[in-house]
Motif scaffolding. Sequence first.
Motif, PDB file in Angstrom:
ATOM      1  N   ILE B  51       0.838  -1.203   0.000  1.00  0.00           N
ATOM      2  CA  ILE B  51       0.000   0.000   0.000  1.00  0.00           C
ATOM      3  C   ILE B  51       0.875   1.257   0.000  1.00  0.00           C
ATOM      4  O   ILE B  51       0.603   2.224  -0.710  1.00  0.00           O
ATOM      5  N   ASN B  52       1.945   1.243   0.781  1.00  0.00           N
ATOM      6  CA  ASN B  52       2.845   2.402   0.797  1.00  0.00           C
ATOM      7  C   ASN B  52       3.404   2.681  -0.596  1.00  0.00           C
ATOM      8  O   ASN B  52       3.474   3.834  -1.021  1.00  0.00           O
ATOM      9  N   MET B  53       3.791   1.628  -1.320  1.00  0.00           N
ATOM     10  CA  MET B  53       4.305   1.838  -2.680  1.00  0.00           C
ATOM     11  C   MET B  53       3.225   2.438  -3.566  1.00  0.00           C
ATOM     12  O   MET B  53       3.497   3.296  -4.397  1.00  0.00           O
ATOM     13  N   ILE B  55       0.483   4.269  -2.635  1.00  0.00           N
ATOM     14  CA  ILE B  55       0.040   5.639  -2.327  1.00  0.00           C
ATOM     15  C   ILE B  55       1.167   6.662  -2.229  1.00  0.00           C
ATOM     16  O   ILE B  55       0.950   7.827  -2.498  1.00  0.00           O
ATOM     17  N   HIS B  56       2.367   6.232  -1.865  1.00  0.00           N
ATOM     18  CA  HIS B  56       3.438   7.216  -1.686  1.00  0.00           C
ATOM     19  C   HIS B  56       4.458   7.223  -2.826  1.00  0.00           C
ATOM     20  O   HIS B  56       5.254   8.141  -2.932  1.00  0.00           O
ATOM     21  N   ALA B  57       4.518   6.160  -3.632  1.00  0.00           N
ATOM     22  CA  ALA B  57       5.647   6.039  -4.567  1.00  0.00           C
ATOM     23  C   ALA B  57       5.244   5.743  -6.007  1.00  0.00           C
ATOM     24  O   ALA B  57       6.103   5.501  -6.859  1.00  0.00           O
ATOM     25  N   TYR B  93       3.192   9.235  12.331  1.00  0.00           N
ATOM     26  CA  TYR B  93       3.753  10.187  11.360  1.00  0.00           C
ATOM     27  C   TYR B  93       3.299   9.811   9.957  1.00  0.00           C
ATOM     28  O   TYR B  93       3.515   8.682   9.503  1.00  0.00           O
ATOM     29  N   SER B  94       2.690  10.765   9.268  1.00  0.00           N
ATOM     30  CA  SER B  94       2.227  10.512   7.909  1.00  0.00           C
ATOM     31  C   SER B  94       2.244  11.777   7.088  1.00  0.00           C
ATOM     32  O   SER B  94       1.936  12.852   7.592  1.00  0.00           O
ATOM     33  N   THR B  95       2.603  11.646   5.819  1.00  0.00           N
ATOM     34  CA  THR B  95       2.524  12.786   4.913  1.00  0.00           C
ATOM     35  C   THR B  95       1.342  12.616   3.952  1.00  0.00           C
ATOM     36  O   THR B  95       1.199  13.361   3.000  1.00  0.00           O
ATOM     37  N   ALA B  96       0.514  11.603   4.204  1.00  0.00           N
ATOM     38  CA  ALA B  96      -0.608  11.321   3.297  1.00  0.00           C
ATOM     39  C   ALA B  96      -1.584  12.490   3.250  1.00  0.00           C
ATOM     40  O   ALA B  96      -1.950  13.041   4.291  1.00  0.00           O
ATOM     41  N   PHE B 105      -6.359   5.274   4.689  1.00  0.00           N
ATOM     42  CA  PHE B 105      -4.925   5.159   4.956  1.00  0.00           C
ATOM     43  C   PHE B 105      -4.369   6.519   5.339  1.00  0.00           C
ATOM     44  O   PHE B 105      -5.006   7.538   5.104  1.00  0.00           O
ATOM     45  N   GLY B 106      -3.183   6.503   5.963  1.00  0.00           N
ATOM     46  CA  GLY B 106      -2.601   7.766   6.395  1.00  0.00           C
ATOM     47  C   GLY B 106      -2.677   7.962   7.899  1.00  0.00           C
ATOM     48  O   GLY B 106      -2.636   9.085   8.383  1.00  0.00           O
ATOM     49  N   ALA B 107      -2.774   6.862   8.638  1.00  0.00           N
ATOM     50  CA  ALA B 107      -2.744   6.946  10.107  1.00  0.00           C
ATOM     51  C   ALA B 107      -1.295   7.009  10.599  1.00  0.00           C
ATOM     52  O   ALA B 107      -1.044   7.247  11.781  1.00  0.00           O
ATOM     53  N   GLY B 108      -0.361   6.790   9.702  1.00  0.00           N
ATOM     54  CA  GLY B 108       1.045   6.787  10.101  1.00  0.00           C
ATOM     55  C   GLY B 108       1.409   5.558  10.919  1.00  0.00           C
ATOM     56  O   GLY B 108       2.300   5.582  11.765  1.00  0.00           O
ATOM     57  N   MET B 109       0.718   4.475  10.648  1.00  0.00           N
ATOM     58  CA  MET B 109       0.966   3.253  11.417  1.00  0.00           C
ATOM     59  C   MET B 109       1.503   2.109  10.579  1.00  0.00           C
ATOM     60  O   MET B 109       1.808   1.037  11.107  1.00  0.00           O
ATOM     61  N   GLY B 110       1.622   2.311   9.286  1.00  0.00           N
ATOM     62  CA  GLY B 110       2.057   1.235   8.393  1.00  0.00           C
ATOM     63  C   GLY B 110       3.473   0.751   8.685  1.00  0.00           C
ATOM     64  O   GLY B 110       3.694  -0.442   8.919  1.00  0.00           O
TER      65      GLY B 110
HETATM   66  N1  LIG Z   1       7.606   3.696  -0.317  1.00  0.00           N
HETATM   67  C1  LIG Z   1       7.595   4.949   0.162  1.00  0.00           C
HETATM   68  N2  LIG Z   1       8.028   5.989  -0.598  1.00  0.00           N
HETATM   69  C2  LIG Z   1       8.012   7.251  -0.132  1.00  0.00           C
HETATM   70  N3  LIG Z   1       7.599   7.594   1.104  1.00  0.00           N
HETATM   71  C3  LIG Z   1       7.158   6.612   1.915  1.00  0.00           C
HETATM   72  C4  LIG Z   1       7.127   5.251   1.499  1.00  0.00           C
HETATM   73  N4  LIG Z   1       6.669   4.502   2.526  1.00  0.00           N
HETATM   74  C5  LIG Z   1       6.425   5.355   3.538  1.00  0.00           C
HETATM   75  N5  LIG Z   1       6.709   6.624   3.179  1.00  0.00           N
HETATM   76  C6  LIG Z   1       6.633   7.843   4.034  1.00  0.00           C
HETATM   77  O1  LIG Z   1       6.613   7.458   5.400  1.00  0.00           O
HETATM   78  C7  LIG Z   1       5.408   7.941   6.033  1.00  0.00           C
HETATM   79  C8  LIG Z   1       4.969   6.937   7.089  1.00  0.00           C
HETATM   80  O2  LIG Z   1       4.567   5.704   6.459  1.00  0.00           O
HETATM   81  P1  LIG Z   1       3.498   4.783   7.189  1.00  0.00           P
HETATM   82  O3  LIG Z   1       3.217   3.596   6.329  1.00  0.00           O
HETATM   83  O4  LIG Z   1       3.966   4.515   8.574  1.00  0.00           O
HETATM   84  O5  LIG Z   1       2.211   5.711   7.287  1.00  0.00           O
HETATM   85  P2  LIG Z   1       1.170   6.131   6.147  1.00  0.00           P
HETATM   86  O6  LIG Z   1       1.356   5.260   4.954  1.00  0.00           O
HETATM   87  O7  LIG Z   1       1.277   7.590   5.939  1.00  0.00           O
HETATM   88  O8  LIG Z   1      -0.215   5.790   6.858  1.00  0.00           O
HETATM   89  P3  LIG Z   1      -0.801   4.302   7.145  1.00  0.00           P
HETATM   90  O9  LIG Z   1       0.261   3.316   6.822  1.00  0.00           O
HETATM   91  O10 LIG Z   1      -1.176   4.317   8.596  1.00  0.00           O
HETATM   92  O11 LIG Z   1      -1.986   4.167   6.258  1.00  0.00           O
HETATM   93  C9  LIG Z   1       4.439   8.150   4.895  1.00  0.00           C
HETATM   94  O12 LIG Z   1       3.414   9.068   5.211  1.00  0.00           O
HETATM   95  C10 LIG Z   1       5.364   8.655   3.792  1.00  0.00           C
HETATM   96  O13 LIG Z   1       5.689  10.007   3.999  1.00  0.00           O
END
Ligand SMILES: Nc1ncnc2c1ncn2[C@@H]1O[C@H](COP(=O)(O)OP(=O)(O)OP(=O)(O)O)[C@@H](O)[C@H]1O
Lengths: 117, 140
Positions: B51-53, B55-57, B93-96, B105-110
């Motif tokens: 999921i991180n890949m 939504i964030h990447a 911590y989350s930048t979502a 998503f975006g609770a900063g718990m992943g």
């Molecule tokens: N693959 C990635 N590429 C870029 N940034 C990432 C990646 N994975 C995590 N991050 C950064 O790290 C932060 C924390 O990640 P984390 O998975 O803990 O929380 P989240 O994805 O924001 O929320 P949640 O997982 O609770 O839905 C993200 O908000 C993002 O800024």
Amino acid sequence: MKIKEIVDTLEATVYYGEELMDVDIHSACASDMMSDVLAFVKDQALLISGLCNPQVVRTADMMDIRCIALVRGKQPTDDMLAIARQKEIAIISSDYRMYTACGLLYARGLQPGDSKV
Amino acid sequence: MSGLHLEFDVAGNNFVSAGSASDEVKKTLKMLGVDPVAVRKVAIAMYEGEINMVIHAGGGKASVDIDTDKVKIVLADEGPGIPDIALAMKDGYSTAPDAIRDLGFGAGMGLPNMKKYTDEMKIDSTVGVGTTVTMVVNLR
Ligand SMILES: Nc1ncnc2c1ncn2[C@@H]1O[C@H](COP(=O)(O)OP(=O)(O)OP(=O)(O)O)[C@@H](O)[C@H]1O
Ligand SMILES: [Mg+2]
């Protein structure tokens, strides 16, 4: 508590899982944030959520959750039902809001799936 | 025993297919008769990373090695990278953006969850180049 008792308690509509009504549920968790749900693992759980998208079903599947109760009258999408059928996860929907749904189930003896952090 | 190697392309920003790589791995482990508790740990940790890949990447690649004693998961993307890994690892911590939060998503718990459910976890990240997360779950 069997899924059918959860359906009765929440006066819920069953969207998928008529044949899963006798599955026993021992604990429950409620959240609209999926990572919040994924932080606490318990066996044979119910997920109560106001969130309505395919990732709710994926999250439930990763945790071996057998039943999802949507609140506030949310109706599952076709994408959700397709995954639920494949994974045999019941999806029910209740018009109650989250707080009330949780309170009703708690009062009937369904345990929380987590402990104090 | 020589292990089983699986590879997946994870599509970016596709919220319906997100999680299907983790689903495949979970099914495979179950079929191999791996202990259900270990299967769940792998499934949850990989799903969070997948999921991180997404939504964030903007997507990436997942490769999984299954051996009798451990499962190793490598998630590699060419996204924006993580500037401060220690900060990103913090609970909450989350930048979502709000649009992602509305999707649940975006609770900063992943990342904390991934750490919790695995026996080893390493993040290599370079801003502007990408992120590689390596996780190991021991099976005995
Ligand atoms: N693959 C990635 N590429 C870029 N940034 C990432 C990646 N994975 C995590 N991050 C950064 O790290 C932060 C924390 O990640 P984390 O998975 O803990 O929380 P989240 O994805 O924001 O929320 P949640 O997982 O609770 O839905 C993200 O908000 C993002 O800024
Ligand atoms: Mg995350």
